[in-house]
Design an enzyme around this catalytic site. Sequence first.
Site, mmCIF file in Angstrom:
data_model
loop_
_atom_site.group_PDB
_atom_site.id
_atom_site.type_symbol
_atom_site.label_atom_id
_atom_site.label_comp_id
_atom_site.label_asym_id
_atom_site.label_seq_id
_atom_site.Cartn_x
_atom_site.Cartn_y
_atom_site.Cartn_z
ATOM 1 N N ASP A 3 0.831 -1.208 0.000
ATOM 2 C CA ASP A 3 0.000 0.000 0.000
ATOM 3 C C ASP A 3 0.866 1.260 0.000
ATOM 4 O O ASP A 3 1.989 1.255 0.509
ATOM 5 C CB ASP A 3 -0.934 -0.026 1.226
ATOM 6 C CG ASP A 3 -2.076 0.959 1.078
ATOM 7 O OD1 ASP A 3 -2.425 1.332 -0.069
ATOM 8 O OD2 ASP A 3 -2.632 1.373 2.116
ATOM 9 N N GLY A 4 0.323 2.319 -0.574
ATOM 10 C CA GLY A 4 0.980 3.626 -0.517
ATOM 11 C C GLY A 4 1.502 4.133 -1.856
ATOM 12 O O GLY A 4 2.118 5.202 -1.905
ATOM 13 N N TRP B 59 2.542 8.073 -2.447
ATOM 14 C CA TRP B 59 3.958 8.278 -2.783
ATOM 15 C C TRP B 59 4.072 9.197 -3.995
ATOM 16 O O TRP B 59 4.874 10.145 -4.009
ATOM 17 C CB TRP B 59 4.605 6.922 -3.075
ATOM 18 C CG TRP B 59 6.058 6.967 -3.427
ATOM 19 C CD1 TRP B 59 7.116 6.894 -2.574
ATOM 20 C CD2 TRP B 59 6.612 7.088 -4.748
ATOM 21 N NE1 TRP B 59 8.298 6.961 -3.277
ATOM 22 C CE2 TRP B 59 8.017 7.082 -4.617
ATOM 23 C CE3 TRP B 59 6.063 7.208 -6.031
ATOM 24 C CZ2 TRP B 59 8.877 7.175 -5.711
ATOM 25 C CZ3 TRP B 59 6.916 7.314 -7.124
ATOM 26 C CH2 TRP B 59 8.317 7.297 -6.950
ATOM 27 N N HIS C 177 2.245 3.548 -9.046
ATOM 28 C CA HIS C 177 2.070 2.115 -9.334
ATOM 29 C C HIS C 177 3.268 1.580 -10.123
ATOM 30 O O HIS C 177 3.705 0.456 -9.912
ATOM 31 C CB HIS C 177 0.772 1.869 -10.111
ATOM 32 C CG HIS C 177 -0.451 2.230 -9.310
ATOM 33 N ND1 HIS C 177 -0.638 1.824 -8.016
ATOM 34 C CD2 HIS C 177 -1.552 2.973 -9.623
ATOM 35 C CE1 HIS C 177 -1.798 2.292 -7.564
ATOM 36 N NE2 HIS C 177 -2.363 2.995 -8.520
ATOM 37 N N GLU D 213 -12.323 -4.894 -4.149
ATOM 38 C CA GLU D 213 -12.823 -3.532 -3.915
ATOM 39 C C GLU D 213 -12.130 -2.508 -4.824
ATOM 40 O O GLU D 213 -12.689 -1.442 -5.106
ATOM 41 C CB GLU D 213 -12.613 -3.136 -2.447
ATOM 42 C CG GLU D 213 -13.503 -3.887 -1.457
ATOM 43 C CD GLU D 213 -13.086 -5.321 -1.172
ATOM 44 O OE1 GLU D 213 -11.912 -5.669 -1.445
ATOM 45 O OE2 GLU D 213 -13.921 -6.105 -0.681
ATOM 46 N N ARG E 164 -12.279 1.863 -8.152
ATOM 47 C CA ARG E 164 -11.463 3.067 -8.387
ATOM 48 C C ARG E 164 -11.825 3.690 -9.737
ATOM 49 O O ARG E 164 -12.453 3.041 -10.573
ATOM 50 C CB ARG E 164 -9.984 2.686 -8.366
ATOM 51 C CG ARG E 164 -9.558 2.284 -6.964
ATOM 52 C CD ARG E 164 -8.062 2.307 -6.828
ATOM 53 N NE ARG E 164 -7.718 1.999 -5.446
ATOM 54 C CZ ARG E 164 -6.508 2.069 -4.947
ATOM 55 N NH1 ARG E 164 -5.502 2.435 -5.720
ATOM 56 N NH2 ARG E 164 -6.283 1.776 -3.691
ATOM 57 N N LEU F 39 11.209 -20.334 -5.210
ATOM 58 C CA LEU F 39 10.254 -19.378 -4.612
ATOM 59 C C LEU F 39 8.934 -19.424 -5.381
ATOM 60 O O LEU F 39 8.929 -19.368 -6.608
ATOM 61 C CB LEU F 39 10.824 -17.953 -4.675
ATOM 62 C CG LEU F 39 9.864 -16.810 -4.322
ATOM 63 C CD1 LEU F 39 9.461 -16.832 -2.851
ATOM 64 C CD2 LEU F 39 10.477 -15.452 -4.651
ATOM 65 N N ARG G 255 2.091 -4.792 6.143
ATOM 66 C CA ARG G 255 1.372 -3.771 5.369
ATOM 67 C C ARG G 255 2.212 -2.506 5.351
ATOM 68 O O ARG G 255 2.562 -1.969 6.402
ATOM 69 C CB ARG G 255 -0.007 -3.456 5.952
ATOM 70 C CG ARG G 255 -0.740 -2.443 5.055
ATOM 71 C CD ARG G 255 -2.143 -2.140 5.500
ATOM 72 N NE ARG G 255 -2.802 -1.307 4.487
ATOM 73 C CZ ARG G 255 -4.038 -1.472 4.046
ATOM 74 N NH1 ARG G 255 -4.783 -2.429 4.529
ATOM 75 N NH2 ARG G 255 -4.539 -0.671 3.129
HETATM 76 C C1 IPE Z 1 -5.372 -2.839 -0.206
HETATM 77 O O1 IPE Z 1 -5.054 -1.506 -0.428
HETATM 78 C C2 IPE Z 1 -5.368 -3.588 -1.491
HETATM 79 C C3 IPE Z 1 -4.067 -3.726 -2.131
HETATM 80 C C4 IPE Z 1 -2.922 -3.377 -1.631
HETATM 81 C C5 IPE Z 1 -4.087 -4.343 -3.431
HETATM 82 P P1 IPE Z 1 -6.191 -0.377 -0.528
HETATM 83 O O2 IPE Z 1 -5.473 0.902 -0.646
HETATM 84 O O3 IPE Z 1 -7.131 -0.720 -1.607
HETATM 85 O O4 IPE Z 1 -6.918 -0.535 0.880
HETATM 86 P P2 IPE Z 1 -7.930 0.443 1.619
HETATM 87 O O5 IPE Z 1 -9.042 0.701 0.671
HETATM 88 O O6 IPE Z 1 -7.176 1.690 1.935
HETATM 89 O O7 IPE Z 1 -8.346 -0.302 2.836
HETATM 90 C C1 IPE Z 2 -1.655 0.147 -3.381
HETATM 91 O O1 IPE Z 2 -1.420 1.513 -3.402
HETATM 92 C C2 IPE Z 2 -1.832 -0.428 -4.766
HETATM 93 C C3 IPE Z 2 -3.216 -0.850 -5.061
HETATM 94 C C4 IPE Z 2 -4.201 -0.861 -4.221
HETATM 95 C C5 IPE Z 2 -3.477 -1.285 -6.408
HETATM 96 P P1 IPE Z 2 -2.620 2.557 -3.390
HETATM 97 O O2 IPE Z 2 -2.976 2.858 -4.801
HETATM 98 O O3 IPE Z 2 -3.727 2.072 -2.535
HETATM 99 O O4 IPE Z 2 -1.910 3.802 -2.742
HETATM 100 P P2 IPE Z 2 -2.546 4.822 -1.705
HETATM 101 O O5 IPE Z 2 -3.049 4.031 -0.546
HETATM 102 O O6 IPE Z 2 -3.628 5.538 -2.424
HETATM 103 O O7 IPE Z 2 -1.396 5.702 -1.346
HETATM 104 MG MG MG Z 3 -4.153 2.338 -0.553
#
Ligand code: IPE
Ligand code: IPE
Ligand code: MG
Length: 244
Positions: free
Chosen positions: A10-11, A15, A27, A57, A61, A121, A178
């Site tokens: 995540d992030g 970033w 990404h 979910e 987006r 792996l 996470r």
């Molecule tokens: C969780 O991240 C799903 C993945 C990393 C693929 P999200 O960014 O979608 O999670 P929420 O919506 O903040 O909980």
């Molecule tokens: C995780 O990063 C990747 C996916 C969920 C596909 P995010 O896209 O959720 O990044 P933030 O949480 O918005 O920073």
């Molecule tokens: Mg996220």
Amino acid sequence: MPQHIAIIMDGNGRWAQQRGMDRIMGHKAGAETVRRMVEECVRLGIPYLTLYAFSTENWNRPQYEVEALMRLLSSSIRQEVPKLKENHVRLNAIGHLEDLPQVCREELEEACRLTAHDFSLTLTLSLSYSGRSELKYCMRQLAQQAADGTINSQDIDEQTISKNLYTADLPDPDILIRTGGEQRISNFLLWQIAYAELFFTPVMWPDFNGQHLREIIQQYQNRERRFGKTSAQVQQESLSQAQK
Ligand code: IPE
Ligand code: IPE
Ligand code: MG
């Protein structure tokens, strides 16, 4: 050493936004981190790495972001196959893969097929995955088998359930990480993480590196996994294990 590490990557979006860039650039940078983490796990001799790449979910987006993610998925998979083979990495995918665009699915199936032999792996990508929908499919399957008379409802035990999940041939994760600062599970591997050690780091996924991973493994090795027992029991057990 942990046998199975699962990561909620995540992030990426934040970033990129912190740098005044489009989320898609995050990404792309995140895909680079995947490559580095795979190499690190190969170096460390970890047999299973499972990554949360796209949740059920995440289909909600904005369309342009979903499309960009799907394109990135296809191109990364295609590009990475030689490197995966070279590193003895087997690609595996879990989730409701029928939801993915046809081209993505074909690339994915082909890459899984090409890397299926001679591996140390197993890299599992979770795509259009959610823990609850996985459990839903498992329950439907078991209900059908019970209706058909191929299983007896009394015989359904925890192992039966594990064997009817997407992760049937993977051990449960020892570690769940996470990145990105949130402290939630977001519907990932709900059944499988029952006894995983959890690690939350504020580091955004594109910045996550081998050093971060090694530090987490070190902390993991200092944790006492008691599985419901007392500390004294656990210590006694490891003592008699060592004497054997
Ligand atoms: C969780 O991240 C799903 C993945 C990393 C693929 P999200 O960014 O979608 O999670 P929420 O919506 O903040 O909980
Ligand atoms: C995780 O990063 C990747 C996916 C969920 C596909 P995010 O896209 O959720 O990044 P933030 O949480 O918005 O920073
Ligand atoms: Mg996220």
